[in-house]
Design a protein around this motif. Structure first.
Motif, mmCIF file in Angstrom:
data_model
loop_
_atom_site.group_PDB
_atom_site.id
_atom_site.type_symbol
_atom_site.label_atom_id
_atom_site.label_comp_id
_atom_site.label_asym_id
_atom_site.label_seq_id
_atom_site.Cartn_x
_atom_site.Cartn_y
_atom_site.Cartn_z
ATOM 1 N N ARG A 6 0.744 -1.269 0.114
ATOM 2 C CA ARG A 6 0.044 -0.135 0.185
ATOM 3 C C ARG A 6 0.820 1.292 -0.008
ATOM 4 O O ARG A 6 0.613 2.240 -0.744
ATOM 5 C CB ARG A 6 -1.066 0.163 1.272
ATOM 6 C CG ARG A 6 -2.012 -1.026 1.143
ATOM 7 C CD ARG A 6 -2.982 -1.010 2.156
ATOM 8 N NE ARG A 6 -2.582 -1.195 3.571
ATOM 9 C CZ ARG A 6 -2.734 -2.452 4.110
ATOM 10 N NH1 ARG A 6 -2.993 -3.587 3.548
ATOM 11 N NH2 ARG A 6 -2.152 -2.584 5.294
ATOM 12 N N ALA A 7 1.796 1.239 0.778
ATOM 13 C CA ALA A 7 2.946 2.483 0.931
ATOM 14 C C ALA A 7 3.374 2.597 -0.590
ATOM 15 O O ALA A 7 3.534 3.852 -1.022
ATOM 16 C CB ALA A 7 4.005 2.307 1.908
ATOM 17 N N TRP A 8 3.936 1.442 -1.226
ATOM 18 C CA TRP A 8 4.469 1.743 -2.574
ATOM 19 C C TRP A 8 3.605 2.218 -3.529
ATOM 20 O O TRP A 8 4.004 3.135 -4.526
ATOM 21 C CB TRP A 8 5.283 0.420 -2.976
ATOM 22 C CG TRP A 8 6.558 0.261 -2.429
ATOM 23 C CD1 TRP A 8 7.013 0.944 -1.487
ATOM 24 C CD2 TRP A 8 7.618 -0.933 -2.500
ATOM 25 N NE1 TRP A 8 8.403 0.380 -0.986
ATOM 26 C CE2 TRP A 8 8.481 -0.769 -1.628
ATOM 27 C CE3 TRP A 8 7.146 -2.112 -3.277
ATOM 28 C CZ2 TRP A 8 9.528 -1.904 -1.723
ATOM 29 C CZ3 TRP A 8 8.305 -3.132 -3.309
ATOM 30 C CH2 TRP A 8 9.360 -2.698 -2.439
ATOM 31 N N ALA A 9 2.165 1.719 -3.668
ATOM 32 C CA ALA A 9 1.245 1.969 -4.530
ATOM 33 C C ALA A 9 0.943 3.368 -4.270
ATOM 34 O O ALA A 9 0.456 4.111 -5.438
ATOM 35 C CB ALA A 9 0.113 1.279 -4.159
ATOM 36 N N ALA A 10 0.983 4.199 -3.123
ATOM 37 C CA ALA A 10 0.619 5.521 -2.904
ATOM 38 C C ALA A 10 1.972 6.511 -2.960
ATOM 39 O O ALA A 10 1.628 7.679 -3.142
ATOM 40 C CB ALA A 10 0.453 5.679 -1.601
ATOM 41 N N ASP A 11 3.345 5.906 -3.520
ATOM 42 C CA ASP A 11 4.292 6.757 -3.776
ATOM 43 C C ASP A 11 4.446 6.842 -5.341
ATOM 44 O O ASP A 11 4.826 5.856 -5.937
ATOM 45 C CB ASP A 11 5.454 5.980 -3.055
ATOM 46 C CG ASP A 11 6.603 6.919 -3.220
ATOM 47 O OD1 ASP A 11 6.899 7.645 -4.093
ATOM 48 O OD2 ASP A 11 7.428 6.824 -2.119
ATOM 49 N N PRO A 12 4.280 8.127 -5.909
ATOM 50 C CA PRO A 12 4.485 7.988 -7.195
ATOM 51 C C PRO A 12 6.010 7.764 -7.978
ATOM 52 O O PRO A 12 6.047 7.376 -8.754
ATOM 53 C CB PRO A 12 4.051 9.471 -7.772
ATOM 54 C CG PRO A 12 3.212 9.916 -6.679
ATOM 55 C CD PRO A 12 3.610 9.347 -5.092
#
Length: 296
Positions: A281-287
């Motif tokens: 989830r953190a990676w998916a939210a980091d452009p």
């Protein structure tokens, strides 16, 4: 002896270090099956010369670990070891909370975060393979995780009443002291066993347990120290992933292409919702991270 998979090594080391001792192991995973509540467990442990235990979650048994701790004056708590600096790519994915909630992988329940996220971003195995390189590791924070991992381990040990600053320094000088994020090598568990005996006023042989005992956890999954990380820490590195040894068969090693192919095969058969977790989830939210993966 109450503990998770780390407890087996501590128990064997105590038996070696304290001649004539008899150690009864109570795996944490079986407590719910064998005991009605924390009070029942406490009564079963009364009368032992020493009880050593890793803290377990309050939800595991009614009454929680605090009941056991309060009812056993001769209880010595030792830490649960988690240290990810050597293996920052190794994660669990899924709901967590129990083994049944985690998603499977070719190595039991252990996953490569890069492999999982590459699959979720629609990459194939070949494009995901190209992400295993130093600049990607640097962008993901893999190359500078030592301080945070050390702080977390030391804080957790101190919270359990077993500070390990001195031991941690000695372990670090021996190189990689973990087989994976939560499987310490036997010399770590041997040092803990010796300390538990000494602090309890019990005799302890002046020997190194890892010189005399097999390391049970080396039979389980062994995650490699990736070469760019290994170079930073002055260690040998590889991309060879060792599976858990089954029965008397030989150890099975996966090279990186083989491990990714096996992982993607598992992921295609796994509901996408199960391939989830805090890091995903953190990676998916980091452009910046999503752009890194999408560029391959």
């Amino acid at each position: 002896m109450i503990g998770n998979c780390q407890g087996r090594g501590v128990a064997r080391a105590i038996e070696l270090l304290c001649p004539g001792s008899r150690v009864t192991s109570l795996p944490t995973a079986r407590l719910r099956r064998d005991f009605r509540d924390a009070g029942t467990l406490t009564r079963a442990l009364e009368g032992h010369d020493l009880v050593v235990a890793q803290a377990f979650p309050d939800g595991l048994l009614p009454g929680g670990f605090r009941t056991v701790r309060a009812g056993l004056p001769r209880l010595a708590v030792y830490p649960t070891f988690v240290f990810s600096a050597f293996h920052p790519d190794q994660i669990y994915v899924g709901e967590g909370g129990s083994r049944e909630g985690f998603a499977p992988s070719p190595l039991g329940l252990y996953h490569s975060a890069i492999a999982v996220f590459g699959f979720l971003r629609g990459l194939d195995e070949a494009r995901t393979l190209r992400l295993f390189r130093e600049d990607v590791f640097a962008r993901l924070g893999y190359l500078d995780g030592w301080d945070a991992s050390a702080r977390a381990l030391l804080a957790a040990a101190a919270a359990d009443g077993c500070p390990v600053e001195r031991e941690f320094l000695l372990w670090s000088r021996r190189g990689c002291f973990m087989h994976g994020i939560n499987h310490p090598k036997l010399f770590v568990l041997g040092d803990i066993a010796r300390r538990l005996l000494v602090e309890a006023g019990l005799p302890a042989r002046d020997v190194e347990p890892d010189a005399y005992l097999p390391d049970d956890l080396v039979r389980d999954v062994v995650w490699p120290v990736y070469p760019p990380l290994a170079e930073r820490y002055g260690l040998p590195g590889s991309y060879l992933f060792k599976d858990k040894v089954r029965g008397r068969g030989p150890a099975r090693l996966h090279d990186l292409p083989g491990f990714l192919a096996a992982s993607f095969s598992v992921y295609r058969a796994t509901p996408r919702a199960r391939l989830d977790g805090p890091r995903m989830r953190a990676w998916a939210a980091d452009p910046a991270v999503t752009a890194l993966f999408d560029a391959g």
